[in-house]
Write a protein that holds these residues in place. Structure first.
Motif, PDB file in Angstrom:
ATOM      1  N   GLY A  20      49.245  54.201  36.046  1.00 48.29           N
ATOM      2  CA  GLY A  20      48.517  53.302  36.800  1.00 48.29           C
ATOM      3  C   GLY A  20      47.644  52.811  35.575  1.00 48.29           C
ATOM      4  O   GLY A  20      47.765  53.010  34.648  1.00 48.29           O
ATOM      5  N   SER A  21      46.454  52.150  35.955  1.00 50.16           N
ATOM      6  CA  SER A  21      45.673  51.402  34.948  1.00 50.16           C
ATOM      7  C   SER A  21      44.730  52.657  34.439  1.00 50.16           C
ATOM      8  O   SER A  21      44.434  53.417  35.022  1.00 50.16           O
ATOM      9  N   ASP A  22      44.590  52.173  33.155  1.00 45.52           N
ATOM     10  CA  ASP A  22      43.147  53.267  32.514  1.00 45.52           C
ATOM     11  C   ASP A  22      42.006  52.916  33.067  1.00 45.52           C
ATOM     12  O   ASP A  22      41.661  51.984  33.731  1.00 45.52           O
ATOM     13  N   SER A  23      41.106  53.694  32.603  1.00 40.94           N
ATOM     14  CA  SER A  23      39.612  53.577  33.397  1.00 40.94           C
ATOM     15  C   SER A  23      39.071  52.474  32.762  1.00 40.94           C
ATOM     16  O   SER A  23      38.120  51.630  33.292  1.00 40.94           O
ATOM     17  N   SER A  24      39.067  51.968  31.501  1.00 45.55           N
ATOM     18  CA  SER A  24      38.765  50.933  30.664  1.00 45.55           C
ATOM     19  C   SER A  24      39.225  49.595  31.404  1.00 45.55           C
ATOM     20  O   SER A  24      38.242  48.638  31.647  1.00 45.55           O
ATOM     21  N   GLU A  25      40.276  49.455  32.085  1.00 46.68           N
ATOM     22  CA  GLU A  25      40.748  48.190  32.634  1.00 46.68           C
ATOM     23  C   GLU A  25      40.257  48.065  33.911  1.00 46.68           C
ATOM     24  O   GLU A  25      40.016  47.183  34.553  1.00 46.68           O
ATOM     25  N   LYS A  26      40.144  49.346  34.425  1.00 45.07           N
ATOM     26  CA  LYS A  26      39.442  49.223  35.942  1.00 45.07           C
ATOM     27  C   LYS A  26      38.188  48.912  35.917  1.00 45.07           C
ATOM     28  O   LYS A  26      37.401  48.267  36.456  1.00 45.07           O
ATOM     29  N   ALA A  27      37.330  49.338  34.900  1.00 51.94           N
ATOM     30  CA  ALA A  27      35.833  48.875  34.689  1.00 51.94           C
ATOM     31  C   ALA A  27      35.713  47.625  34.236  1.00 51.94           C
ATOM     32  O   ALA A  27      34.941  46.855  34.679  1.00 51.94           O
ATOM     33  N   PHE A  28      36.897  47.197  33.663  1.00 55.12           N
ATOM     34  CA  PHE A  28      36.612  45.414  33.487  1.00 55.12           C
ATOM     35  C   PHE A  28      36.949  44.514  34.392  1.00 55.12           C
ATOM     36  O   PHE A  28      36.153  43.973  34.884  1.00 55.12           O
ATOM     37  N   MET A  29      37.833  45.188  35.517  1.00 55.18           N
ATOM     38  CA  MET A  29      38.020  44.409  36.960  1.00 55.18           C
ATOM     39  C   MET A  29      36.838  44.457  37.491  1.00 55.18           C
ATOM     40  O   MET A  29      36.522  43.721  38.429  1.00 55.18           O
ATOM     41  N   VAL A  30      36.104  45.783  37.711  1.00 56.63           N
ATOM     42  CA  VAL A  30      34.906  46.029  38.397  1.00 56.63           C
ATOM     43  C   VAL A  30      33.967  45.082  37.911  1.00 56.63           C
ATOM     44  O   VAL A  30      33.263  44.027  38.654  1.00 56.63           O
ATOM     45  N   ILE A  31      33.701  44.826  36.750  1.00 54.43           N
ATOM     46  CA  ILE A  31      32.635  43.968  36.089  1.00 54.43           C
ATOM     47  C   ILE A  31      33.045  42.550  36.230  1.00 54.43           C
ATOM     48  O   ILE A  31      32.037  41.829  36.566  1.00 54.43           O
ATOM     49  N   LEU A  32      34.134  42.118  36.181  1.00 50.60           N
ATOM     50  CA  LEU A  32      34.671  40.784  36.377  1.00 50.60           C
ATOM     51  C   LEU A  32      34.481  40.520  38.001  1.00 50.60           C
ATOM     52  O   LEU A  32      34.156  39.361  38.014  1.00 50.60           O
ATOM     53  N   ALA A  33      34.662  41.376  38.825  1.00 53.22           N
ATOM     54  CA  ALA A  33      34.593  40.871  40.232  1.00 53.22           C
ATOM     55  C   ALA A  33      33.008  40.937  40.591  1.00 53.22           C
ATOM     56  O   ALA A  33      32.857  39.909  41.265  1.00 53.22           O
ATOM     57  N   ILE A  34      32.300  41.736  40.010  1.00 56.03           N
ATOM     58  CA  ILE A  34      30.880  41.352  40.275  1.00 56.03           C
ATOM     59  C   ILE A  34      30.327  40.032  39.627  1.00 56.03           C
ATOM     60  O   ILE A  34      29.545  39.528  40.182  1.00 56.03           O
ATOM     61  N   ALA A  35      30.840  39.848  38.319  1.00 54.83           N
ATOM     62  CA  ALA A  35      30.253  38.481  37.828  1.00 54.83           C
ATOM     63  C   ALA A  35      30.651  37.373  38.729  1.00 54.83           C
ATOM     64  O   ALA A  35      30.057  36.537  38.676  1.00 54.83           O
ATOM     65  N   LEU A  36      32.102  37.465  38.974  1.00 53.53           N
ATOM     66  CA  LEU A  36      32.641  36.328  39.843  1.00 53.53           C
ATOM     67  C   LEU A  36      31.869  36.077  41.247  1.00 53.53           C
ATOM     68  O   LEU A  36      31.601  35.120  41.454  1.00 53.53           O
ATOM     69  N   GLY A  37      31.649  37.313  41.870  1.00 46.93           N
ATOM     70  CA  GLY A  37      30.790  37.265  43.077  1.00 46.93           C
ATOM     71  C   GLY A  37      29.402  36.758  42.789  1.00 46.93           C
ATOM     72  O   GLY A  37      28.900  36.098  43.802  1.00 46.93           O
ATOM     73  N   ALA A  38      28.704  37.172  41.999  1.00 43.89           N
ATOM     74  CA  ALA A  38      27.530  36.490  41.302  1.00 43.89           C
ATOM     75  C   ALA A  38      27.414  35.028  41.238  1.00 43.89           C
ATOM     76  O   ALA A  38      26.520  34.475  41.765  1.00 43.89           O
ATOM     77  N   ALA A  39      28.574  34.756  40.460  1.00 41.24           N
ATOM     78  CA  ALA A  39      28.383  33.275  40.286  1.00 41.24           C
ATOM     79  C   ALA A  39      28.845  32.455  41.522  1.00 41.24           C
ATOM     80  O   ALA A  39      28.009  31.537  41.780  1.00 41.24           O
ATOM     81  N   VAL A  40      29.676  32.913  42.611  1.00 41.03           N
ATOM     82  CA  VAL A  40      30.060  32.183  43.553  1.00 41.03           C
ATOM     83  C   VAL A  40      28.679  32.237  44.645  1.00 41.03           C
ATOM     84  O   VAL A  40      28.385  31.104  45.170  1.00 41.03           O
ATOM     85  N   THR A  41      27.834  33.350  44.546  1.00 38.92           N
ATOM     86  CA  THR A  41      26.749  33.420  45.428  1.00 38.92           C
ATOM     87  C   THR A  41      25.707  32.394  45.006  1.00 38.92           C
ATOM     88  O   THR A  41      25.331  31.844  45.787  1.00 38.92           O
TER      89      THR A  41
END
Length: 56
Positions: A20-41
């Protein structure tokens, strides 16, 4: 035989690494999702503010 092997490769029947994905990739995806959500909001709030300003 070659066609069956290619179809199996496309369907990923023989997974070489199933950790499965390693923790750094998961952390990057979480940060990317938060940043994208903030931009859309932010864009949505700016849009609504500009539209409501037309009626004032």
């Amino acid at each position: 035989m070659t066609v069956a092997r290619v179809v199996g490769w496309l369907r990923a029947e023989d997974v070489a690494d199933d950790r499965g994905s390693d923790s750094s990739e998961k952390a990057f995806m979480v940060i990317l999702a938060i940043a994208l959500g903030a931009a859309v909001t932010t864009a949505a709030v700016a849009f609504v503010a500009s539209k409501t300003a037309l009626f004032q």
